[in-house]
Design a protein around this motif. Sequence first.
Motif, short mmCIF file in Angstrom:
data_model
loop_
_atom_site.label_atom_id
_atom_site.label_comp_id
_atom_site.label_asym_id
_atom_site.label_seq_id
_atom_site.Cartn_x
_atom_site.Cartn_y
_atom_site.Cartn_z
N GLU A 120 0.83 -1.38 0.07
CA GLU A 120 0.11 -0.02 -0.02
C GLU A 120 0.77 1.28 -0.10
O GLU A 120 1.52 1.29 1.16
N VAL A 121 0.26 2.87 -0.35
CA VAL A 121 1.20 3.34 -1.16
C VAL A 121 0.19 4.68 -0.70
O VAL A 121 -1.09 4.50 -0.17
N MET A 122 0.90 5.81 -0.55
CA MET A 122 0.07 7.25 0.09
C MET A 122 0.80 8.15 -0.83
O MET A 122 2.35 8.56 -1.22
N PHE A 123 -0.06 9.60 -0.67
CA PHE A 123 0.56 10.33 -1.65
C PHE A 123 0.94 11.81 -0.51
O PHE A 123 -0.37 11.84 -0.09
N HIS A 124 1.25 13.20 -1.31
CA HIS A 124 1.78 13.97 -0.06
C HIS A 124 2.65 14.76 -1.55
O HIS A 124 3.49 14.35 -1.83
N GLN A 125 1.25 15.51 -1.28
CA GLN A 125 1.42 17.07 -2.73
C GLN A 125 2.75 17.49 -1.51
O GLN A 125 2.88 18.11 -0.96
N SER A 126 3.81 17.77 -2.57
CA SER A 126 5.66 18.67 -2.01
C SER A 126 4.71 19.68 -2.47
O SER A 126 3.93 20.33 -2.96
N GLY A 127 5.80 20.45 -1.18
CA GLY A 127 5.42 21.96 -1.05
C GLY A 127 6.74 22.71 -1.69
O GLY A 127 6.92 24.43 -1.71
N GLY A 128 7.81 22.22 -2.65
CA GLY A 128 8.91 22.76 -3.47
C GLY A 128 10.12 22.49 -2.92
O GLY A 128 10.54 23.16 -3.39
N CYS A 129 9.93 21.64 -2.42
CA CYS A 129 11.49 21.97 -1.31
C CYS A 129 12.69 21.23 -2.25
O CYS A 129 12.78 21.53 -3.46
N PRO A 187 3.74 16.00 -6.69
CA PRO A 187 3.26 14.95 -6.02
C PRO A 187 3.89 13.99 -5.49
O PRO A 187 4.57 12.98 -6.21
N MET A 188 4.11 13.32 -4.23
CA MET A 188 5.20 11.75 -3.84
C MET A 188 5.14 11.62 -2.84
O MET A 188 3.81 11.13 -1.91
N CYS A 189 5.24 10.19 -3.64
CA CYS A 189 4.39 8.80 -3.56
C CYS A 189 5.20 8.11 -2.26
O CYS A 189 6.20 7.81 -2.67
N GLY A 209 -7.49 4.48 -4.59
CA GLY A 209 -7.64 3.89 -2.93
C GLY A 209 -6.64 4.33 -2.32
O GLY A 209 -6.45 3.39 -1.30
N CYS A 210 -5.87 5.07 -3.10
CA CYS A 210 -4.51 5.75 -1.96
C CYS A 210 -4.87 6.91 -1.27
O CYS A 210 -5.24 7.86 -2.44
N GLU A 211 -4.38 7.37 -0.27
CA GLU A 211 -4.88 8.18 0.55
C GLU A 211 -3.55 9.32 -0.44
O GLU A 211 -2.76 9.43 -0.31
N PHE A 212 -4.04 11.06 -0.87
CA PHE A 212 -3.50 12.18 -0.67
C PHE A 212 -3.57 13.28 -0.11
O PHE A 212 -4.36 14.07 0.16
#
Length: 118
Positions: free
Chosen positions: A24-33, A39-41, A61-64
């Motif tokens: 299972e994976v998840m995502f976070h929208q990167s803030g530009g660092c 989008p980071m997985c 099916g993966c949280e973002f």
Amino acid sequence: MIERVIATNATIQLINKLKEKHGEVMFHQSGGCCDGSSPMCYPKGELRIGANDVLLGEIAGCEFFISKDQYHYWKHTQLIIDVVNGRGGMFSLEGPEGQRFLTRSRVFTDEELKELGF
């Protein structure tokens, strides 16, 4: 229901490939660092989510998640997660796959904004 984040078919295919390899994976929208604003997985649970993060929705099916600060600027848009050829972010799971996730967006219509409570 209006979705704040959606994925293209190519994105769903890549996510499924990553799930086969990593679980299972998840995502976070990167803030530009370090990796720009991609989008980071990550493997699910590997990135610590805190009080300054907002669950925007799910793709395949993966949280973002997105940071509250970024959400403030992008709350009037729908994020469309796509895939393009090229090297992914150094911390993101798709890095060695020859493809990378890319965020596109569109501004919500007046009707959609009303449904979202704006």
